[in-house]
Design a protein around this motif. Sequence first.
Motif, PDB file in Angstrom:
ATOM      1  N   ARG A   1       2.908  -6.623  -5.212  1.00 52.52           N
ATOM      2  CA  ARG A   1       1.921  -5.694  -6.619  1.00 52.52           C
ATOM      3  C   ARG A   1       1.594  -4.628  -5.462  1.00 52.52           C
ATOM      4  O   ARG A   1       1.330  -4.381  -3.928  1.00 52.52           O
ATOM      5  CB  ARG A   1       0.437  -7.286  -6.356  1.00 52.52           C
ATOM      6  N   PRO A   2       1.698  -3.349  -6.033  1.00 48.94           N
ATOM      7  CA  PRO A   2       1.535  -2.379  -5.622  1.00 48.94           C
ATOM      8  C   PRO A   2      -0.520  -1.887  -5.845  1.00 48.94           C
ATOM      9  O   PRO A   2      -1.283  -1.615  -6.443  1.00 48.94           O
ATOM     10  CB  PRO A   2       2.114  -1.198  -6.324  1.00 48.94           C
ATOM     11  N   VAL A   3      -0.500  -0.845  -4.637  1.00 51.80           N
ATOM     12  CA  VAL A   3      -2.096  -0.975  -4.315  1.00 51.80           C
ATOM     13  C   VAL A   3      -1.779   0.870  -3.764  1.00 51.80           C
ATOM     14  O   VAL A   3      -1.295   1.406  -3.040  1.00 51.80           O
ATOM     15  CB  VAL A   3      -3.033  -0.679  -3.734  1.00 51.80           C
ATOM     16  N   ILE A   4      -2.193   2.195  -4.449  1.00 54.27           N
ATOM     17  CA  ILE A   4      -2.072   3.279  -4.229  1.00 54.27           C
ATOM     18  C   ILE A   4      -3.229   3.603  -3.418  1.00 54.27           C
ATOM     19  O   ILE A   4      -3.685   3.304  -3.776  1.00 54.27           O
ATOM     20  CB  ILE A   4      -1.934   4.852  -5.492  1.00 54.27           C
ATOM     21  N   VAL A   5      -2.993   4.491  -2.126  1.00 53.02           N
ATOM     22  CA  VAL A   5      -4.413   4.927  -0.910  1.00 53.02           C
ATOM     23  C   VAL A   5      -3.667   6.457  -0.965  1.00 53.02           C
ATOM     24  O   VAL A   5      -2.798   6.896  -0.303  1.00 53.02           O
ATOM     25  CB  VAL A   5      -4.243   3.665   0.372  1.00 53.02           C
ATOM     26  N   ILE A   6      -4.940   7.098  -1.363  1.00 50.25           N
ATOM     27  CA  ILE A   6      -5.158   8.376  -1.080  1.00 50.25           C
ATOM     28  C   ILE A   6      -5.353   8.750  -0.136  1.00 50.25           C
ATOM     29  O   ILE A   6      -6.770   8.683   0.120  1.00 50.25           O
ATOM     30  CB  ILE A   6      -5.445   8.843  -2.130  1.00 50.25           C
ATOM     31  N   ASN A   7      -5.398   8.725   1.611  1.00 49.59           N
ATOM     32  CA  ASN A   7      -5.994   8.567   3.211  1.00 49.59           C
ATOM     33  C   ASN A   7      -5.832  10.730   2.994  1.00 49.59           C
ATOM     34  O   ASN A   7      -5.470  11.549   2.152  1.00 49.59           O
ATOM     35  CB  ASN A   7      -4.417   8.740   4.039  1.00 49.59           C
TER      36      ASN A   7
ATOM     37  N   VAL B   1       0.648  -7.167   3.356  1.00 50.70           N
ATOM     38  CA  VAL B   1       0.184  -5.715   2.953  1.00 50.70           C
ATOM     39  C   VAL B   1       1.501  -5.408   3.780  1.00 50.70           C
ATOM     40  O   VAL B   1       2.062  -5.518   4.973  1.00 50.70           O
ATOM     41  CB  VAL B   1      -0.364  -5.354   3.639  1.00 50.70           C
ATOM     42  N   ALA B   2       2.565  -4.727   3.081  1.00 49.02           N
ATOM     43  CA  ALA B   2       3.708  -3.668   4.033  1.00 49.02           C
ATOM     44  C   ALA B   2       2.907  -2.242   3.569  1.00 49.02           C
ATOM     45  O   ALA B   2       2.183  -1.695   1.477  1.00 49.02           O
ATOM     46  CB  ALA B   2       5.067  -4.112   3.259  1.00 49.02           C
ATOM     47  N   LEU B   3       3.394  -0.943   4.026  1.00 53.31           N
ATOM     48  CA  LEU B   3       3.107   0.202   4.252  1.00 53.31           C
ATOM     49  C   LEU B   3       4.076   1.446   4.016  1.00 53.31           C
ATOM     50  O   LEU B   3       5.069   1.219   4.375  1.00 53.31           O
ATOM     51  CB  LEU B   3       2.356   0.660   5.275  1.00 53.31           C
ATOM     52  N   ILE B   4       4.459   1.533   2.958  1.00 49.23           N
ATOM     53  CA  ILE B   4       5.504   2.633   2.662  1.00 49.23           C
ATOM     54  C   ILE B   4       4.447   4.130   2.111  1.00 49.23           C
ATOM     55  O   ILE B   4       3.381   4.341   1.993  1.00 49.23           O
ATOM     56  CB  ILE B   4       6.517   2.387   1.398  1.00 49.23           C
TER      57      ILE B   4
ATOM     58  N   PHE C   1       0.869  -1.362  -0.060  1.00 45.53           N
ATOM     59  CA  PHE C   1      -0.257  -0.268   0.376  1.00 45.53           C
ATOM     60  C   PHE C   1       1.257   1.818  -0.212  1.00 45.53           C
ATOM     61  O   PHE C   1       1.706   1.797   0.827  1.00 45.53           O
ATOM     62  CB  PHE C   1      -0.991   0.283   1.013  1.00 45.53           C
ATOM     63  N   ILE C   2       0.923   2.298  -1.165  1.00 43.59           N
ATOM     64  CA  ILE C   2       1.664   3.093  -0.819  1.00 43.59           C
ATOM     65  C   ILE C   2       0.301   4.554  -0.554  1.00 43.59           C
ATOM     66  O   ILE C   2      -0.144   4.696  -1.245  1.00 43.59           O
ATOM     67  CB  ILE C   2       2.096   3.109  -1.987  1.00 43.59           C
ATOM     68  N   VAL C   3       0.860   4.764   0.808  1.00 42.12           N
ATOM     69  CA  VAL C   3      -0.376   5.710   1.173  1.00 42.12           C
ATOM     70  C   VAL C   3       0.482   7.464   1.043  1.00 42.12           C
ATOM     71  O   VAL C   3       1.470   7.942   1.299  1.00 42.12           O
ATOM     72  CB  VAL C   3       0.213   5.273   2.280  1.00 42.12           C
ATOM     73  N   THR C   4      -0.383   7.873   0.818  1.00 39.58           N
ATOM     74  CA  THR C   4      -0.190   9.081   0.491  1.00 39.58           C
ATOM     75  C   THR C   4      -1.669  10.062   1.261  1.00 39.58           C
ATOM     76  O   THR C   4      -1.896   9.243   1.740  1.00 39.58           O
ATOM     77  CB  THR C   4       0.433   9.951  -0.849  1.00 39.58           C
ATOM     78  N   ALA C   5      -1.590  11.377   1.448  1.00 42.49           N
ATOM     79  CA  ALA C   5      -2.284  11.610   2.099  1.00 42.49           C
ATOM     80  C   ALA C   5      -3.153  13.180   0.740  1.00 42.49           C
ATOM     81  O   ALA C   5      -1.691  13.996   0.005  1.00 42.49           O
ATOM     82  CB  ALA C   5      -2.259  12.065   3.139  1.00 42.49           C
ATOM     83  N   ALA C   6      -4.219  13.391   0.700  1.00 38.29           N
ATOM     84  CA  ALA C   6      -4.940  14.831   0.698  1.00 38.29           C
ATOM     85  C   ALA C   6      -3.581  16.107   0.526  1.00 38.29           C
ATOM     86  O   ALA C   6      -3.648  15.972   2.198  1.00 38.29           O
ATOM     87  CB  ALA C   6      -5.812  15.248  -0.010  1.00 38.29           C
ATOM     88  N   GLY C   7      -3.359  16.778  -0.116  1.00 41.47           N
ATOM     89  CA  GLY C   7      -2.390  18.210   0.431  1.00 41.47           C
ATOM     90  C   GLY C   7      -1.766  18.023  -0.451  1.00 41.47           C
ATOM     91  O   GLY C   7      -0.895  17.683  -1.294  1.00 41.47           O
ATOM     92  N   HIS C   8      -0.248  18.804   0.783  1.00 41.64           N
ATOM     93  CA  HIS C   8       1.015  19.253   0.054  1.00 41.64           C
ATOM     94  C   HIS C   8       1.468  17.699  -0.167  1.00 41.64           C
ATOM     95  O   HIS C   8       2.350  17.492  -0.987  1.00 41.64           O
ATOM     96  CB  HIS C   8       2.365  19.270   1.090  1.00 41.64           C
ATOM     97  N   ASP C   9       1.128  16.351   0.322  1.00 36.51           N
ATOM     98  CA  ASP C   9       2.145  15.218  -0.011  1.00 36.51           C
ATOM     99  C   ASP C   9       1.594  14.315  -1.245  1.00 36.51           C
ATOM    100  O   ASP C   9       2.486  13.469  -1.354  1.00 36.51           O
ATOM    101  CB  ASP C   9       1.677  14.200   1.193  1.00 36.51           C
ATOM    102  N   LEU C  10       0.062  15.124  -1.512  1.00 33.70           N
ATOM    103  CA  LEU C  10       0.488  14.309  -2.996  1.00 33.70           C
ATOM    104  C   LEU C  10       0.963  15.036  -3.800  1.00 33.70           C
ATOM    105  O   LEU C  10       0.548  15.587  -4.911  1.00 33.70           O
ATOM    106  CB  LEU C  10      -1.607  14.766  -3.165  1.00 33.70           C
ATOM    107  N   ASN C  11       2.082  14.449  -4.623  1.00 37.57           N
ATOM    108  CA  ASN C  11       2.962  14.683  -5.259  1.00 37.57           C
ATOM    109  C   ASN C  11       3.330  13.306  -6.032  1.00 37.57           C
ATOM    110  O   ASN C  11       3.922  12.019  -5.797  1.00 37.57           O
ATOM    111  CB  ASN C  11       4.335  14.580  -4.908  1.00 37.57           C
ATOM    112  N   VAL C  12       2.952  14.064  -7.430  1.00 30.38           N
ATOM    113  CA  VAL C  12       3.097  12.772  -8.551  1.00 30.38           C
ATOM    114  C   VAL C  12       4.457  11.694  -8.801  1.00 30.38           C
ATOM    115  O   VAL C  12       5.139  11.585  -8.606  1.00 30.38           O
ATOM    116  CB  VAL C  12       1.878  13.084 -10.079  1.00 30.38           C
ATOM    117  N   ARG C  13       5.435  12.782  -8.386  1.00 27.58           N
ATOM    118  CA  ARG C  13       6.937  12.122  -8.570  1.00 27.58           C
ATOM    119  C   ARG C  13       7.300  11.292  -7.696  1.00 27.58           C
ATOM    120  O   ARG C  13       7.845  10.146  -7.692  1.00 27.58           O
ATOM    121  CB  ARG C  13       7.695  13.403  -8.757  1.00 27.58           C
TER     122      ARG C  13
END
Length: 364
Positions: free
Chosen positions: A151-157, A205-208, A124-136
């Motif tokens: 297998r990757p899954v993108i999670v927008i917290n 599942v691992a979180l990054i 689970f690739i965990v990002t968050a709405a706001g400043h952390d939401l960086n495509v690069r």
Amino acid sequence: MNQSTSRCGEQHSHTLEDLGWAEEHDAAFSKYTGPYVPGRVACRQKTVWDVLVDGGSITAGISGALRKLGRFPAVGDFVVLLDQPEAGTSTIVDILPRKTLFARGASGRESTDQVIAANIDTVFIVTAAGHDLNVRRIERFLAIAHSSGARPVIVINKSDLADDPASLADGIASVSPGIPVIPISAASGEGVDRLDPYLPPGTTVALIGSSGVGKSTLINRLMGCPVQETSHTRDYDEKGRHTTTVRQLFVLEGGALMIDNPGLREVGIGTAAAGIAGTFPDILELAEGCRFSDCRHEQEPGCVVQAAVRDGALSAARLENFHRLMRELEFERDKAEIGLVRLEKKRWKEIGKSARDIWKIKGK
């Protein structure tokens, strides 16, 4: 068996199968007879490891042979323990074959990889709405996940803080073809059930992700109780401090296993080309049309990739990130080759020293 309460959690009643044990592990373990016990590493505390075994957990050290070889168990590893009840100790004597792993280059002259988590099915690739939401940044995390074999899954917290969560997901999906993108709010629980298809019993599942994106909050939500400390993010940049200080494996309410790890976000993409191929399939597909098979997509004539950037079909920022990660991949490969050369020289020195010692004995 010398069972003790785990330093990383309470005793449990799970079977090995609940912990992800499969037929291939039976085959690998079958050569051990006598006082040997299989288990799975839950966490490491300095010089000892907490290992989940059938119906409980124990604390164990590692054998001198493993230590001499530099083979240290990682969270998620399936291991073999020598149980010695008469001595009141249990020792990890072997690490069973890993199907996937996260590794980073270790410091020092040998430049060997340090495994930090193993046998992961999904990331689970965990990002968050706001400043952390960086495509690069997400592209980099995707390269890390692909190079691990998981297998990757993108999670927008924290998606409840966004005006239009769906548009956030669409923006990320445009640079992650074929990768699930799921907006959630770990704090309120909104959308968390969308993760259920990726959390079947027995899978790992691992979180990054960056600090402050809510990884610990997500684990607490999935566990149904607070097991990880959480902290607030700063108002001015929405960043937080690391609250997770120990890599740890949790068994979730639904039966899946999850690794929360303070260091996974710092892992390099390693030497696996799959990290690049899985993250930039659009660029590699375009590259097939380049005039030269070894085109680096910089200033070469007949470069279809550069033409796509000029035509607006490919983002210049995406190509630059591709170049950046390719340079890192090449650096890791060069470092690994240098490390192998140094290791070979060291071995020959040891062989030479042994030979000289033998001749000295014969001379006497």
